[in-house]
Scaffold this active site. Structure first.
Site, short mmCIF file in Angstrom:
data_model
loop_
_atom_site.label_atom_id
_atom_site.label_comp_id
_atom_site.label_asym_id
_atom_site.label_seq_id
_atom_site.Cartn_x
_atom_site.Cartn_y
_atom_site.Cartn_z
N ALA A 157 0.81 -1.21 0.00
CA ALA A 157 0.00 0.00 0.00
C ALA A 157 0.84 1.27 0.00
O ALA A 157 0.41 2.32 -0.49
CB ALA A 157 -0.94 0.00 1.20
N HIS B 132 8.13 -11.19 12.10
CA HIS B 132 8.11 -10.67 10.75
C HIS B 132 9.29 -11.15 9.92
O HIS B 132 10.44 -11.07 10.35
CB HIS B 132 8.14 -9.13 10.80
CG HIS B 132 8.38 -8.47 9.48
ND1 HIS B 132 9.59 -7.89 9.14
CD2 HIS B 132 7.58 -8.34 8.39
CE1 HIS B 132 9.52 -7.40 7.93
NE2 HIS B 132 8.32 -7.66 7.44
N ASN C 260 0.01 -2.18 6.07
CA ASN C 260 1.31 -1.52 5.99
C ASN C 260 1.27 -0.05 6.42
O ASN C 260 1.82 0.83 5.75
CB ASN C 260 1.91 -1.65 4.60
CG ASN C 260 2.42 -3.06 4.33
OD1 ASN C 260 1.83 -3.79 3.53
ND2 ASN C 260 3.49 -3.47 5.00
N LYS D 105 -2.21 -8.24 1.09
CA LYS D 105 -2.02 -6.81 1.35
C LYS D 105 -3.29 -6.03 1.07
O LYS D 105 -4.02 -6.30 0.10
CB LYS D 105 -0.87 -6.28 0.47
CG LYS D 105 0.47 -6.94 0.74
CD LYS D 105 1.02 -6.56 2.10
CE LYS D 105 2.43 -7.11 2.29
NZ LYS D 105 3.03 -6.65 3.55
#
Length: 375
Positions: A25, A306, A206, A175
Site C-alpha cells: 500500500a 516478521h 502496511n 495486502k
C-alpha cells in the site's frame, strides 16, 4: 572443552534481486517506490577451534551500505573474545557505537553478529538453535505473504494462495490499504472464496490507514473472519492501535517496524495489539528478541515474527503460546537448504544451528566483503 576464542569475523554485503518489483500500500499512497531488491549484511564468525557461525540482517530500499559500514567499524572488538559470552559481547559492541544510539540502523547492524554467535553456539552443542534455546514444539504454524502483494492481480493472488495451500502452508496473508477501500474488500473476498472459510486469512495495511479509516475498514472486513489485521496504523501510534484492539473483534497485529526493545515495551505496555510481530534483525538480534518474548508472554500476547523465517522459525518454536511464522520464498536463492512445510506447519530442521549455509549464488551477489582478524 577448552576455552575457545574468536579468530575472525567476515562481513559481506549481498544484494538479492527480486524477480518482480514488489508493491504494497505504501507504493499506491505515493510514499515509496516498488521494491526491486533486498540488501543483506551477513556475518560469518570463525573460532580458533574451527567452529563457524553465520547470521544476517537486512534492509529494504535503503540503509544496507550503512549497516555494513557500522558493523565494519565495531566488529574487530570481537577478535580474541570468548564466543559463548553473547550478551556481554553485544553490550561491548553497543558501547563501541554508542554515539549513534541503541535503535535503528546501528542496532540492526549488530543483529547479524548476534545471530551468528547464537548459530555458532548451537553448532558447538550439535543442536538446532531451537533445541539449544529450549523449544516448546518441533514445528510452527506458517502463513504465506509473498504471494499476496498489491502489484499482483486478484487472479494471480488467488492462484498463488491455492498453490501455497497445496504446498502445506497453514494460512494466507494479503495486502490491503489501497486508496479505494472497496477494492481492498473485493480482493479479500476473492481470496476468502478461493481458500475457503476454514483456512486462516490475514490482511496487512502496511501503516496506510488513519484512525477513522482503520476503524471503518476493520468493521467492513469482520465478515471474513480474519485471523488478524496487521499494521492498520502508523507503527508508532500506540494509542490508536490500542483503541482498535479494544473496539474490533478482529485481532490487531503490529510491531515489525519497531527497531528496539524499548519501542516494543511501549507497545506492549499500552495494550496496543493482540499479536506482536517483532523482527529479530530489526531489534538487534536474538538476544533482544528473547527479551521481547518474555514481555509479550507476560502480557498474554500471541507472537508472529516478521520476515526472516530462517531465524524466526527457531525463536517462535520457543514461545510458550502457539505462534505463527511468516513464509517468504524470496530468500531461497541465498541458501543451500530449504525449510520444510507440512500440514500447515514449518518444521524445525535437524541440522545444527540455524541450519543454513550460503549458496554460491549468494557469493556471486556479494558487493562488498571484509575479513577482520585472521583465518
Amino acid at each position: 572443552m577448552s576455552r575457545d576464542a574468536i579468530r575472525s569475523v567476515k562481513l559481506s554485503s549481498i544484494t538479492l534481486p527480486l524477480e518482480v518489483p514488489i508493491s504494497d500500500a505504501k507504493v499506491f499512497t505515493g510514499r515509496q517506490r516498488p521494491m526491486t531488491e533486498v540488501v543483506f549484511l551477513f556475518a560469518e564468525i570463525t573460532t580458533e577451534q574451527g567452529f563457524e557461525g553465520i547470521g544476517f540482517t537486512y534492509s529494504k530500499r535503503a540503509g544496507g551500505p550503512a549497516q555494513y559500514r557500522h558493523a565494519q567499524e565495531v566488529a574487530d572488538g570481537l577478535i580474541g573474545e570468548d564466543p559463548n559470552d553473547i550478551a556481554r559481547l553485544l553490550v561491548k559492541l553497543q558501547w563501541a557505537g554508542a554515539s549513534v544510539g541503541r535503535s535503528g540502523l546501528a542496532t540492526q547492524a549488530l543483529a547479524a553478529i548476534d545471530v551468528a554467535l547464537y548459530d555458532l553456539k548451537a553448532k558447538r552443542a550439535g543442536l538446532p538453535l531451537a533445541k539449544l534455546l529450549g523449544a516448546h514444539r518441533d514445528s510452527v504454524r506458517t502463513y504465506n505473504t509473498s504471494g499476496g502483494f498489491l502489484n499482483a492481480s486478484l487472479e494471480e493472488v488467488q492462484e498463488r494462495a491455492s498453490q501455497s495451500v497445496a504446498e502445506g502452508i497453514g494460512g494466507i496473508k494479503v495486502k490491503v490499504g489501497l486508496p479505494d477501500g472497496a477494492e481492498d474488500v473485493r480482493r479479500v473476498a476473492g481470496v476468502r472464496e478461493t481458500i475457503g472459510d476454514d483456512m486462516p486469512l490475514m490482511v496487512d495495511a502496511n501503516q496506510q490507514w488513519d484512525r477513522s479509516t482503520a476503524l471503518r475498514m476493520g468493521r467492513r472486513l469482520e465478515e471474513f473472519d480474519l485471523t488478524w489485521i496487521e499494521e492498520p496504523l502508523d507503527a508508532y501510534d500506540v494509542e490508536g492501535h490500542a483503541r482498535l484492539t479494544r473496539t474490533l473483534d478482529t485481532p490487531i497485529a503490529t510491531g515489525e517496524m519497531l527497531a528496539s526493545v524499548a519501542e516494543h515495551e511501549r507497545l506492549i505496555a499500552g495494550d496496543a495489539c493482540d499479536i506482536i510481530q517483532p523482527d529479530a534483525p530489526r531489534v538487534g538480534g536474538i538476544t533482544q528478541f528473547l527479551r521481547l518474548m518474555t514481555f509479550a508472554d507476560q502480557k498474554g500476547l500471541d507472537l508472529a515474527p516478521h520476515f526472516a523465517m530462517e531465524i524466526h522459525l527457531h525463536l517462535a518454536a520457543c514461545y510458550p503460546r502457539e505462534p505463527w511464522v511468516e513464509h517468504f520464498d524470496w530468500l531461497n536463492p541465498l541458501f543451500e537448504q530449504r525449510l520444510e512445510t507440512r500440514d500447515g506447519r514449518m518444521l524445525i530442521p535437524e541440522r545444527p544451528g540455524l541450519g543454513i549455509t550460503l549458496s554460491e549464488q549468494a557469493r556471486q551477489w556479494t558487493t562488498e566483503s571484509v575479513t577482520l582478524g585472521t583465518r
